[in-house]
Scaffold this motif. Sequence first.
Motif, PDB file in Angstrom:
ATOM      1  N   LYS A  11       0.852  -1.191   0.000  1.00 43.57           N
ATOM      2  CA  LYS A  11       0.000   0.000   0.000  1.00 43.57           C
ATOM      3  C   LYS A  11       0.884   1.235   0.000  1.00 43.57           C
ATOM      4  O   LYS A  11       1.814   1.367   0.801  1.00 43.57           O
ATOM      5  CB  LYS A  11      -0.908  -0.006   1.225  1.00 43.57           C
ATOM      6  N   LEU A  12       0.562   2.167  -0.910  1.00 39.11           N
ATOM      7  CA  LEU A  12       1.378   3.364  -1.101  1.00 39.11           C
ATOM      8  C   LEU A  12       0.479   4.571  -1.378  1.00 39.11           C
ATOM      9  O   LEU A  12      -0.678   4.404  -1.780  1.00 39.11           O
ATOM     10  CB  LEU A  12       2.314   3.170  -2.301  1.00 39.11           C
ATOM     11  N   PRO A  13       1.002   5.788  -1.201  1.00 37.61           N
ATOM     12  CA  PRO A  13       0.238   7.005  -1.556  1.00 37.61           C
ATOM     13  C   PRO A  13       0.220   7.193  -3.067  1.00 37.61           C
ATOM     14  O   PRO A  13       0.871   8.089  -3.610  1.00 37.61           O
ATOM     15  CB  PRO A  13       0.994   8.119  -0.835  1.00 37.61           C
ATOM     16  N   LEU A  14      -0.548   6.334  -3.753  1.00 38.50           N
ATOM     17  CA  LEU A  14      -0.551   6.291  -5.208  1.00 38.50           C
ATOM     18  C   LEU A  14      -1.682   7.092  -5.846  1.00 38.50           C
ATOM     19  O   LEU A  14      -1.814   7.099  -7.065  1.00 38.50           O
ATOM     20  CB  LEU A  14      -0.636   4.828  -5.684  1.00 38.50           C
ATOM     21  N   PRO A  98       4.798   6.371 -10.458  1.00 31.62           N
ATOM     22  CA  PRO A  98       6.251   6.293 -10.374  1.00 31.62           C
ATOM     23  C   PRO A  98       6.805   4.872 -10.198  1.00 31.62           C
ATOM     24  O   PRO A  98       7.932   4.687  -9.743  1.00 31.62           O
ATOM     25  CB  PRO A  98       6.539   7.110  -9.115  1.00 31.62           C
ATOM     26  N   ILE A  99       6.001   3.887 -10.542  1.00 31.64           N
ATOM     27  CA  ILE A  99       6.420   2.497 -10.407  1.00 31.64           C
ATOM     28  C   ILE A  99       7.106   2.050 -11.692  1.00 31.64           C
ATOM     29  O   ILE A  99       6.756   2.490 -12.778  1.00 31.64           O
ATOM     30  CB  ILE A  99       5.197   1.605 -10.100  1.00 31.64           C
ATOM     31  N   ALA A 100       8.060   1.159 -11.553  1.00 34.82           N
ATOM     32  CA  ALA A 100       8.706   0.526 -12.706  1.00 34.82           C
ATOM     33  C   ALA A 100       8.323  -0.947 -12.731  1.00 34.82           C
ATOM     34  O   ALA A 100       7.961  -1.531 -11.704  1.00 34.82           O
ATOM     35  CB  ALA A 100      10.220   0.679 -12.622  1.00 34.82           C
ATOM     36  N   ARG A 101       8.417  -1.519 -13.903  1.00 36.14           N
ATOM     37  CA  ARG A 101       8.059  -2.924 -14.105  1.00 36.14           C
ATOM     38  C   ARG A 101       9.205  -3.644 -14.785  1.00 36.14           C
ATOM     39  O   ARG A 101       9.780  -3.142 -15.748  1.00 36.14           O
ATOM     40  CB  ARG A 101       6.802  -3.014 -14.972  1.00 36.14           C
ATOM     41  N   GLN A 102       9.547  -4.827 -14.282  1.00 35.49           N
ATOM     42  CA  GLN A 102      10.589  -5.634 -14.893  1.00 35.49           C
ATOM     43  C   GLN A 102      10.142  -7.086 -14.936  1.00 35.49           C
ATOM     44  O   GLN A 102       9.306  -7.514 -14.137  1.00 35.49           O
ATOM     45  CB  GLN A 102      11.908  -5.547 -14.107  1.00 35.49           C
ATOM     46  N   GLN A 116      12.860   5.780  -0.589  1.00 35.72           N
ATOM     47  CA  GLN A 116      11.684   6.594  -0.261  1.00 35.72           C
ATOM     48  C   GLN A 116      10.797   6.726  -1.486  1.00 35.72           C
ATOM     49  O   GLN A 116      11.279   6.899  -2.607  1.00 35.72           O
ATOM     50  CB  GLN A 116      12.110   7.988   0.207  1.00 35.72           C
ATOM     51  N   PHE A 117       9.500   6.635  -1.296  1.00 35.02           N
ATOM     52  CA  PHE A 117       8.543   6.732  -2.399  1.00 35.02           C
ATOM     53  C   PHE A 117       8.799   8.022  -3.183  1.00 35.02           C
ATOM     54  O   PHE A 117       8.813   9.118  -2.615  1.00 35.02           O
ATOM     55  CB  PHE A 117       7.123   6.711  -1.840  1.00 35.02           C
ATOM     56  N   PRO A 118       9.019   7.930  -4.504  1.00 33.86           N
ATOM     57  CA  PRO A 118       9.498   9.072  -5.291  1.00 33.86           C
ATOM     58  C   PRO A 118       8.609  10.305  -5.262  1.00 33.86           C
ATOM     59  O   PRO A 118       9.111  11.432  -5.345  1.00 33.86           O
ATOM     60  CB  PRO A 118       9.580   8.496  -6.713  1.00 33.86           C
ATOM     61  N   CYS A 119       7.296  10.141  -5.181  1.00 36.45           N
ATOM     62  CA  CYS A 119       6.408  11.298  -5.276  1.00 36.45           C
ATOM     63  C   CYS A 119       6.502  12.228  -4.067  1.00 36.45           C
ATOM     64  O   CYS A 119       6.030  13.377  -4.144  1.00 36.45           O
ATOM     65  CB  CYS A 119       4.953  10.839  -5.435  1.00 36.45           C
ATOM     66  N   LEU A 120       7.076  11.769  -2.975  1.00 37.29           N
ATOM     67  CA  LEU A 120       7.052  12.574  -1.752  1.00 37.29           C
ATOM     68  C   LEU A 120       7.868  13.845  -1.877  1.00 37.29           C
ATOM     69  O   LEU A 120       7.568  14.849  -1.214  1.00 37.29           O
ATOM     70  CB  LEU A 120       7.540  11.743  -0.563  1.00 37.29           C
ATOM     71  N   ASP A 121       8.905  13.850  -2.718  1.00 36.78           N
ATOM     72  CA  ASP A 121       9.721  15.051  -2.889  1.00 36.78           C
ATOM     73  C   ASP A 121       8.972  16.143  -3.637  1.00 36.78           C
ATOM     74  O   ASP A 121       8.947  17.297  -3.215  1.00 36.78           O
ATOM     75  CB  ASP A 121      11.014  14.711  -3.641  1.00 36.78           C
ATOM     76  N   SER A 122       8.360  15.781  -4.764  1.00 32.95           N
ATOM     77  CA  SER A 122       7.740  16.785  -5.626  1.00 32.95           C
ATOM     78  C   SER A 122       6.251  16.966  -5.379  1.00 32.95           C
ATOM     79  O   SER A 122       5.698  18.022  -5.692  1.00 32.95           O
ATOM     80  CB  SER A 122       7.971  16.421  -7.094  1.00 32.95           C
ATOM     81  N   PRO A 130      -6.019   9.308  -0.471  1.00 31.21           N
ATOM     82  CA  PRO A 130      -6.188   7.889  -0.156  1.00 31.21           C
ATOM     83  C   PRO A 130      -5.035   7.042  -0.678  1.00 31.21           C
ATOM     84  O   PRO A 130      -4.508   7.283  -1.769  1.00 31.21           O
ATOM     85  CB  PRO A 130      -7.493   7.523  -0.862  1.00 31.21           C
ATOM     86  N   GLN A 131      -4.631   6.066   0.113  1.00 31.59           N
ATOM     87  CA  GLN A 131      -3.595   5.136  -0.310  1.00 31.59           C
ATOM     88  C   GLN A 131      -4.223   3.984  -1.092  1.00 31.59           C
ATOM     89  O   GLN A 131      -5.380   3.627  -0.893  1.00 31.59           O
ATOM     90  CB  GLN A 131      -2.817   4.611   0.894  1.00 31.59           C
ATOM     91  N   LEU A 132      -3.421   3.398  -1.989  1.00 26.54           N
ATOM     92  CA  LEU A 132      -3.876   2.288  -2.807  1.00 26.54           C
ATOM     93  C   LEU A 132      -2.844   1.168  -2.758  1.00 26.54           C
ATOM     94  O   LEU A 132      -1.646   1.428  -2.617  1.00 26.54           O
ATOM     95  CB  LEU A 132      -4.046   2.722  -4.270  1.00 26.54           C
ATOM     96  N   THR A 133      -3.307  -0.065  -2.917  1.00 23.33           N
ATOM     97  CA  THR A 133      -2.352  -1.146  -3.127  1.00 23.33           C
ATOM     98  C   THR A 133      -1.836  -1.061  -4.553  1.00 23.33           C
ATOM     99  O   THR A 133      -2.461  -0.431  -5.427  1.00 23.33           O
ATOM    100  CB  THR A 133      -2.992  -2.525  -2.906  1.00 23.33           C
TER     101      THR A 133
END
Length: 287
Positions: A11-14, A98-102, A116-122, A130-133
């Motif tokens: 779960k992240l602030p997505l 901001p997620i990557a897929r491999q 650290q979750f990338p969006c928190l800076d900008s 709301p947070q999402l899985t």
Amino acid sequence: MQTTRLTPDTKLPLTCSRTGICCHGNRVWLNPWELLCLATEKGISVREFRDLHSIFGGIRLLFNGKSDNQSRQACNQYIENFGCSVHPGRPLACRLFPIARQIQNGEVCYMYQGSQFPCLDSCPEVLDLPQLTVAEYLEGQQTERFEQAQDAYLELMQSLADIAFMLLLDTGLAASGDRKTLAAWKQMGKEDPDALVTRIGNEWMDDLMLPEIPYSNDPVLFSQQHNELLQEKLQLACGNLKTEQELHEASVLTMAMALHLARSLGANPQHLSEHWINIAKENGALN
């Protein structure tokens, strides 16, 4: 760089704050199906979209819009105070951010760069949303077909590389003592995208990025039809090759297309070319 691996239940602030920060100063790579989706959403031909709104022969979106307060230029499709002008047709990179897929060992994994979750800076305001899985986010972003397209074009990329191998190993070229072909593969792995576009040439670049296939909501079918078109044309072009120079040039061309497509899929062309060179050497090729 350190990466943080995610599970579908993470779960992240997505929830996006829609400030457009991620539409500035980024690199968005495109496979041929995504290029078609963007052109369709724009209401113009794929060729026109490629020539006006992308670079490197259509494999990357052009970022030449108005700069933000950090001097980062906006995506060509971004409209200030509105957002993405082609949002329904946006590519996988935009849907995942901001997620990557491999794909590792045949399994799909998701991650983000850093600890650290990338969006928190900008966009720190996402903490109040709301947070999402990860699974919920992917479903909301409708990534499924675009992930299918990515995987299907990875297969097409390998198909092109296989033809380059065949032209080197199964025609007697490698057995003749040829050393030029692997040297060219190595050089192409290090070349910038524009140099590869020049190597491939306009006609083959059109075949690679602008296949004459009707738009399809099924990216797997689209990529299969694309692969068939390329196979047919390569068979016609390579079926009567006789001299070592002709075989060398055909192998280099086909590998150039594989490496250029690889870059559009987020792969590292230099790492791939080194990997494929090692396989060729194990099978008798010289460098």
